[in-house]
Design an enzyme around this catalytic site. Structure first.
Site, PDB file in Angstrom:
ATOM      1  N   LYS A 296       0.953  -1.168   0.330  1.00 41.70           N
ATOM      2  CA  LYS A 296       0.118  -0.033  -0.088  1.00 41.70           C
ATOM      3  C   LYS A 296       0.850   1.297   0.078  1.00 41.70           C
ATOM      4  CE  LYS A 296      -2.434  -2.674   3.340  1.00 41.70           C
ATOM      5  NZ  LYS A 296      -1.962  -3.219   4.263  1.00 41.70           N
TER       6      LYS A 296
ATOM      7  N   GLU B 195       6.713   2.937  -6.668  1.00 47.80           N
ATOM      8  CA  GLU B 195       7.119   2.455  -5.311  1.00 47.80           C
ATOM      9  C   GLU B 195       7.448   3.580  -4.519  1.00 47.80           C
ATOM     10  OE1 GLU B 195       6.407   0.484  -3.073  1.00 47.80           O
ATOM     11  OE2 GLU B 195       7.937  -1.323  -2.977  1.00 47.80           O
ATOM     12  N   ASP B 196       7.240   3.132  -2.852  1.00 51.36           N
ATOM     13  CA  ASP B 196       7.466   4.375  -2.056  1.00 51.36           C
ATOM     14  C   ASP B 196       8.907   4.375  -1.876  1.00 51.36           C
ATOM     15  OD1 ASP B 196       7.790   1.697  -0.936  1.00 51.36           O
ATOM     16  OD2 ASP B 196       6.411   2.363   0.876  1.00 51.36           O
TER      17      ASP B 196
ATOM     18  N   ASP C 115      15.117  -0.090  -0.242  1.00 56.47           N
ATOM     19  CA  ASP C 115      15.625  -0.498   0.681  1.00 56.47           C
ATOM     20  C   ASP C 115      16.735  -1.605   0.379  1.00 56.47           C
ATOM     21  OD1 ASP C 115      16.289  -0.158   3.503  1.00 56.47           O
ATOM     22  OD2 ASP C 115      14.929  -1.921   4.084  1.00 56.47           O
TER      23      ASP C 115
ATOM     24  N   PHE D  57      14.425   4.835  10.086  1.00 58.19           N
ATOM     25  CA  PHE D  57      13.095   4.104   9.818  1.00 58.19           C
ATOM     26  C   PHE D  57      12.325   5.240   9.343  1.00 58.19           C
ATOM     27  CE2 PHE D  57       9.431   1.885   9.853  1.00 58.19           C
ATOM     28  CZ  PHE D  57       9.691   0.941   9.031  1.00 58.19           C
TER      29      PHE D  57
ATOM     30  N   ARG E  59       0.664   5.902   7.519  1.00 51.84           N
ATOM     31  CA  ARG E  59       0.757   6.139   6.024  1.00 51.84           C
ATOM     32  C   ARG E  59       0.114   7.450   5.618  1.00 51.84           C
ATOM     33  NH1 ARG E  59       2.300   1.024   3.593  1.00 51.84           N
ATOM     34  NH2 ARG E  59       1.313  -0.846   4.769  1.00 51.84           N
TER      35      ARG E  59
HETATM   36  P1  IMP Z   1      13.168  -3.824  -0.016  1.00 48.53           P
HETATM   37  O1  IMP Z   1      12.784  -5.182  -0.597  1.00 48.53           O
HETATM   38  O2  IMP Z   1      14.074  -4.165   1.152  1.00 48.53           O
HETATM   39  O3  IMP Z   1      13.822  -2.815  -0.846  1.00 48.53           O
HETATM   40  O4  IMP Z   1      12.041  -3.161   0.718  1.00 48.53           O
HETATM   41  C1  IMP Z   1      11.193  -2.229   0.382  1.00 48.53           C
HETATM   42  C2  IMP Z   1       9.757  -2.169   1.180  1.00 48.53           C
HETATM   43  O5  IMP Z   1      10.344  -2.071   2.666  1.00 48.53           O
HETATM   44  C3  IMP Z   1       9.441  -0.678   0.907  1.00 48.53           C
HETATM   45  O6  IMP Z   1       8.173  -0.939  -0.041  1.00 48.53           O
HETATM   46  C4  IMP Z   1       8.471  -0.601   2.321  1.00 48.53           C
HETATM   47  O7  IMP Z   1       7.349  -1.067   2.394  1.00 48.53           O
HETATM   48  C5  IMP Z   1       9.624  -1.027   3.345  1.00 48.53           C
HETATM   49  N1  IMP Z   1      10.515  -0.276   3.963  1.00 48.53           N
HETATM   50  C6  IMP Z   1      11.894  -0.067   3.607  1.00 48.53           C
HETATM   51  N2  IMP Z   1      12.350   0.940   4.267  1.00 48.53           N
HETATM   52  C7  IMP Z   1      11.357   1.456   5.152  1.00 48.53           C
HETATM   53  C8  IMP Z   1      11.268   2.410   6.054  1.00 48.53           C
HETATM   54  O8  IMP Z   1      12.197   3.170   6.358  1.00 48.53           O
HETATM   55  N3  IMP Z   1      10.035   2.752   6.470  1.00 48.53           N
HETATM   56  C9  IMP Z   1       8.844   2.179   6.129  1.00 48.53           C
HETATM   57  N4  IMP Z   1       9.048   1.194   5.058  1.00 48.53           N
HETATM   58  C10 IMP Z   1      10.135   0.761   4.862  1.00 48.53           C
HETATM   59 MG    MG Z   2       5.871  -1.103   1.318  1.00 50.60          MG
END
Ligand code: IMP
Ligand code: MG
Length: 181
Positions: free
Chosen positions: A45, A101-102, A105, A154, A167
């Site tokens: 979301k 995407e938001d 990470d 975070f 959110r």
């Molecule tokens: P990745 O697969 O590790 O790149 O994770 C990406 C997802 O992790 C994003 O779509 C977010 O939902 C979540 N995420 C990563 N860092 C944060 C953060 O600092 N706050 C909240 N959600 C995060």
């Molecule tokens: Mg996410």
């Protein structure tokens, strides 16, 4: 700025800054995809506020779909496992896909999704991501559009959650450690 939640240590990106950046990205997308069959794929979301704002800054006709994936649970660290909870509603063969995407990470979620969508014979698959935590990358991901480089805190707000909360905030802020420790 008015009404900053007590759970927020510091506002990293305020509403005005985000708005300006989203406008820029929308303009670039409109130019780059002019004359092409563009499908924006939002990842639920977290992408919802970014998607809603970006969509309105794109001046060429395009379509929109959503996917839901899970890799996080309620913790602040990725489990490294990606599961598709909701797939696309339409076939994507020969479409130009832009994943919205938001945040990137570890890169695990997006690397998986890019592979998955390419496997479904999209004509191209690119990424528009509001935030990039480059220091945390575990697998390489190439995002065509990135809003902001952010440090390894975070973050919550503008789609980003902790345990499904925050959110709704119109800004991106650093969550106080005492909330999740
Ligand atoms: P990745 O697969 O590790 O790149 O994770 C990406 C997802 O992790 C994003 O779509 C977010 O939902 C979540 N995420 C990563 N860092 C944060 C953060 O600092 N706050 C909240 N959600 C995060
Ligand atoms: Mg996410």
């Amino acid at each position: 700025m008015a009404n900053i939640s007590d759970d927020i240590k510091e506002v990293l990106l305020d509403e005005g800054k985000i708005k300006k950046k989203v406008k820029e990205i929308g303009k670039r997308i409109s130019q780059d995809y002019d004359g092409k069959d563009l499908l924006l794929v939002g990842i639920l979301k977290g992408s919802v506020p970014f998607m809603a704002d970006l969509l309105k800054e794109i001046t060429i006709p395009c379509s929109m779909d959503f996917m839901a994936v899970s890799s996080y649970g309620n913790s602040t660290k990725s489990s490294g496992v990606v599961r598709i909870l909701k797939d696309l509603d339409f076939e994507i063969e020969n479409k130009h896909i832009l994943i919205v995407e938001d945040i990137i990470d570890s890169g695990i979620t997006l690397a998986y999704l890019v592979d998955y969508l390419k496997g479904r014979k999209a004509k191209s698959v690119e990424i528009a991501c509001l935030l990039n935590k480059a220091d945390r990358r575990k697998v390489s991901v190439n995002a065509k559009y990135i809003g902001f480089e952010v440090p390894d805190y975070f973050l919550v707000g503008y789609g980003l959650d902790y345990a499904e909360k925050y959110r709704n905030f119109p800004y991106v802020g650093i969550l106080k450690e005492e909330i999740y420790k």
